[in-house]
Each structure stands twice: as structure tokens, then as C-alpha cells.
Design a protein around this motif. Structure first.
Motif, PDB file in Angstrom:
ATOM      1  N   VAL A 175      40.342  32.864  44.713  1.00 14.30           N
ATOM      2  CA  VAL A 175      38.923  32.789  45.087  1.00 14.30           C
ATOM      3  C   VAL A 175      38.465  34.162  45.593  1.00 14.30           C
ATOM      4  N   TYR A 176      39.315  34.780  46.424  1.00 11.51           N
ATOM      5  CA  TYR A 176      38.975  36.100  46.968  1.00 11.51           C
ATOM      6  C   TYR A 176      38.790  37.120  45.834  1.00 11.51           C
ATOM      7  N   VAL A 177      39.747  37.169  44.920  1.00 14.98           N
ATOM      8  CA  VAL A 177      39.688  38.166  43.836  1.00 14.98           C
ATOM      9  C   VAL A 177      38.424  37.960  42.996  1.00 14.98           C
ATOM     10  N   HIS A 178      38.092  36.681  42.715  1.00 14.48           N
ATOM     11  CA  HIS A 178      36.883  36.377  41.948  1.00 14.48           C
ATOM     12  C   HIS A 178      35.645  36.901  42.676  1.00 14.48           C
ATOM     13  N   ALA A 179      35.563  36.586  43.983  1.00 18.14           N
ATOM     14  CA  ALA A 179      34.402  37.030  44.783  1.00 18.14           C
ATOM     15  C   ALA A 179      34.362  38.556  44.877  1.00 18.14           C
ATOM     16  N   ARG A 180      35.517  39.178  44.995  1.00 25.76           N
ATOM     17  CA  ARG A 180      35.581  40.655  45.097  1.00 25.76           C
ATOM     18  C   ARG A 180      35.079  41.296  43.805  1.00 25.76           C
ATOM     19  N   LEU A 239      52.602  30.674  40.077  1.00 27.96           N
ATOM     20  CA  LEU A 239      51.505  31.541  40.515  1.00 27.96           C
ATOM     21  C   LEU A 239      50.948  32.331  39.338  1.00 27.96           C
ATOM     22  N   ALA A 240      51.846  32.795  38.465  1.00 32.81           N
ATOM     23  CA  ALA A 240      51.414  33.554  37.288  1.00 32.81           C
ATOM     24  C   ALA A 240      50.567  32.674  36.372  1.00 32.81           C
ATOM     25  N   ILE A 241      50.960  31.389  36.233  1.00 31.90           N
ATOM     26  CA  ILE A 241      50.174  30.452  35.408  1.00 31.90           C
ATOM     27  C   ILE A 241      48.785  30.260  36.022  1.00 31.90           C
ATOM     28  N   LEU A 242      48.757  30.083  37.352  1.00 31.69           N
ATOM     29  CA  LEU A 242      47.477  29.912  38.071  1.00 31.69           C
ATOM     30  C   LEU A 242      46.553  31.110  37.837  1.00 31.69           C
ATOM     31  N   VAL A 243      47.095  32.304  38.056  1.00 33.43           N
ATOM     32  CA  VAL A 243      46.293  33.522  37.910  1.00 33.43           C
ATOM     33  C   VAL A 243      45.930  33.753  36.436  1.00 33.43           C
ATOM     34  N   GLY A 244      46.894  33.543  35.555  1.00 37.21           N
ATOM     35  CA  GLY A 244      46.670  33.758  34.118  1.00 37.21           C
ATOM     36  C   GLY A 244      45.585  32.846  33.570  1.00 37.21           C
ATOM     37  N   MET A 245      45.636  31.547  33.932  1.00 39.14           N
ATOM     38  CA  MET A 245      44.617  30.611  33.440  1.00 39.14           C
ATOM     39  C   MET A 245      43.239  30.936  34.004  1.00 39.14           C
TER      40      MET A 245
END
Lengths: 210, 86
Positions: A40-45, B73-79
Motif C-alpha cells: 500500500v505504501y509503495v503504491h501511494a508513494r 511475498l514475491a507473489i504478492l508484490v509481483g501480482m
């Protein structure tokens, strides 16, 4: 018909191995919880780059850096406690666990002071407190501070939980006997290092984007 | 190297990395500074994981748990990245 309670892993070695593996699985599930917030932070940033940079400049860099040093040192103390527990030097293990506890308390105290300063400066848009930010897009800055408080408070809550269990372990040290002691120190250490790693990423994202 | 010395060396390394990450701020590198600081944070996390959490020791169960966590975590970030770019 009565069924005898099943007590797995009565032998000290397997019992500790199971406890430590259980802690690994637990901290990895916690990593997913923080992972969502980081996302969420990265998206908002990415949406509000410049506003986040401006807002970050209002955080107390030196308190954050000092607290990072305190937390890294507490992790070192927890690793020493585990080392001494592994070789059954129980007095030293307990002493280093107590040092870990004291440094954890220092971190939370400094965080409390930091929160109080931010509240006084009108930078805490939580629980209906007035938000007196002066600068470019105040809405985006408010989002930054919302995320800052949510992420750092969740981290602080995890630290507080760790400190409660640590205090319990130090207080009941004599009642925790044999290999169970090492399992407790090892498990607590793993949890503490995980909390440390979370902060290692929170610190640059919140304080160092200026 | 004694185990205590290894732990102390890791701790000193972590403090040096912390000093480097604060130093990066004063170089005013802009977005590159954030990237550099995230790289330093990854270095710190690796030191904590390998030395303090003992992942450097050949214990396949612990490594499996750590790799599984990193994979999810990689799947979460990747998706999320994939959805954001779609």
C-alpha cells in the motif's frame, strides 16, 4: 473411554526443533501481514512522490536513526542470548535476554517521545487529532502520515508483544527448565530478529525518502 | 572465528550499513537515494537472516520456511505490480 493426552516431542531435541520451526512459520505469516502494508505504501508513494518526499522531511531523522541503532543492538543481544543458551551458559543467556528487553523498552520510549512531538506539531492525523501540515498537497501528506502511524504503530505493537513474552521468560526463568529454556530463548530471538528486519525496511521508506 | 566474534562483526557491519544509509540522504540523490537505501536495507536483512537467525547454518527446514515466506511475498508484490501495469 478415556484417551490419554498426546504429548508430541517429549525428547528435548525434537521439541526444540518443532518449536523453532513453528516460530519460523509464524514470522513468515507475519511477513505477509507487513508485506500488504508495504505494498500500500509503495503504491501511494508512486502516486504522490513529491508530496511523500516533503512529508518525510518532517519526521525526526536522528530519533529514527538512533532507534534503528538501538534495535540492531538489541538483535545482537538476542543473538548472544541464543548463543549462550545453546551452550547452557544460562546466567549469560538470561543477562543478554534482559539487555534485549531493556533496549526494546528504550526503542518504544523514544518512539513515544517522537509520537508526542509529532502530535504537538499537528502531524498526527489519527483519532480525530487536528492535522496542521503546512506544505504542498496536504491530502497526500496526510496519507503519508496515516501510513507512517499505521506501519510504525503496528511494528511497535509487535515489539510490545515480544517484550511481554520476554519479561515473562526472564521472570519465570527458574521454572523453565532444561532444553525448554533454549527453545524459549531461540524462539524469542527469531521473533525479535524478524521485528528488527521489518524496521530495517520501515526506516528508509519512512525517514529516508527526503 | 569464535561465534561471539562473528555475531559482533555482524553487529558492527549493521551499524556501518546504518551510517551509510543515513549518509546517502545527505548526498541528495533523489529517487536513486531511495533505491540505494532499499539495497542497503536488503543487505542489513541478509546479515540479520544469515548470522543472527542462523540461516547460514545448513538447516533445510528453516531455509525452506524462509524461502517459502520470500516466495509468497514475491507473489504478492509481483501480482500487485502486474495489476498496476495492466
Amino acid at each position: 473411554m478415556t484417551v490419554a493426552a498426546f504429548e508430541p516431542y517429549r525428547a528435548p531435541g525434537p521439541a526444540r526443533a518443532a518449536a523453532v520451526l513453528g516460530m519460523w512459520v509464524f514470522v513468515m505469516s507475519e511477513a505477509m501481514l507487513f508485506g500488504g502494508l508495504f505494498l500500500v505504501y509503495v503504491h501511494a508513494r508512486l502516486e504522490h512522490g513529491d508530496a511523500f518526499v516533503d512529508a518525510s522531511r518532517h519526521l525526526k531523522l536522528w530519533i529514527g536513526a538512533g532507534n534503528t541503532a538501538v534495535l540492531l543492538t538489541s538483535s545482537f543481544a538476542a543473538a548472544l542470548a541464543n548463543h549462550y543458551a545453546a551452550i547452557a551458559r544460562w546466567t549469560l543467556a538470561r543477562r543478554w535476554l534482559a539487555v534485549t528487553f531493556a533496549l526494546g523498552l528504550c526503542f518504544l520510549a523514544a518512539k513515544g517521545v517522537e509520537y508526542a512531538l509529532e502530535y504537538r506539531e499537528g502531524l498526527a492525523p489519527v483519532f480525530g487529532a487536528p492535522f496542521g501540515y503546512e506544505g504542498a498537497p496536504a491530502e497526500a501528506a496526510e496519507l503519508f502520515f496515516n501510513l507512517y502511524f499505521a506501519m510504525s504503530a503496528l511494528h511497535a505493537a509487535h515489539m510490545a508483544a515480544g517484550l511481554v513474552v520476554m519479561a515473562w521468560a526472564v521472570a519465570r526463568w527458574r521454572r523453565i527448565v532444561g532444553a525448554r529454556r533454549h527453545a524459549v530463548v531461540h524462539g524469542l530471538g527469531l521473533y525479535w530478529h524478524f521485528v528488527d528486519i521489518v524496521w530495517v525496511f520501515l526506516f528508509p521508506l519512512l525517514y529516508l525518502v527526503r | 572465528m569464535k561465534p561471539q566474534a562473528k555475531l559482533a562483526a555482524a553487529w558492527i557491519g549493521l551499524l556501518l550499513l546504518l551510517a551509510a544509509s543515513v549518509g546517502v540522504v545527505f548526498l541528495r540523490l533523489g529517487p536513486l537515494g531511495t533505491v540505494a537505501n532499499l539495497g542497503i536495507a536488503a543487505g542489513k536483512a541478509a546479515l540479520i537472516g544469515l548470522v543472527f537467525m542462523e540461516l547460514a547454518r545448513p538447516n533445510p527446514r528453516h531455509r525452506l520456511a524462509a524461502i517459502a515466506g520470500a516466495l509468497w511475498l514475491a507473489i504478492l508484490v509481483g501480482m500487485a505490480a502486474w495489476l498496476a501495469s495492466a
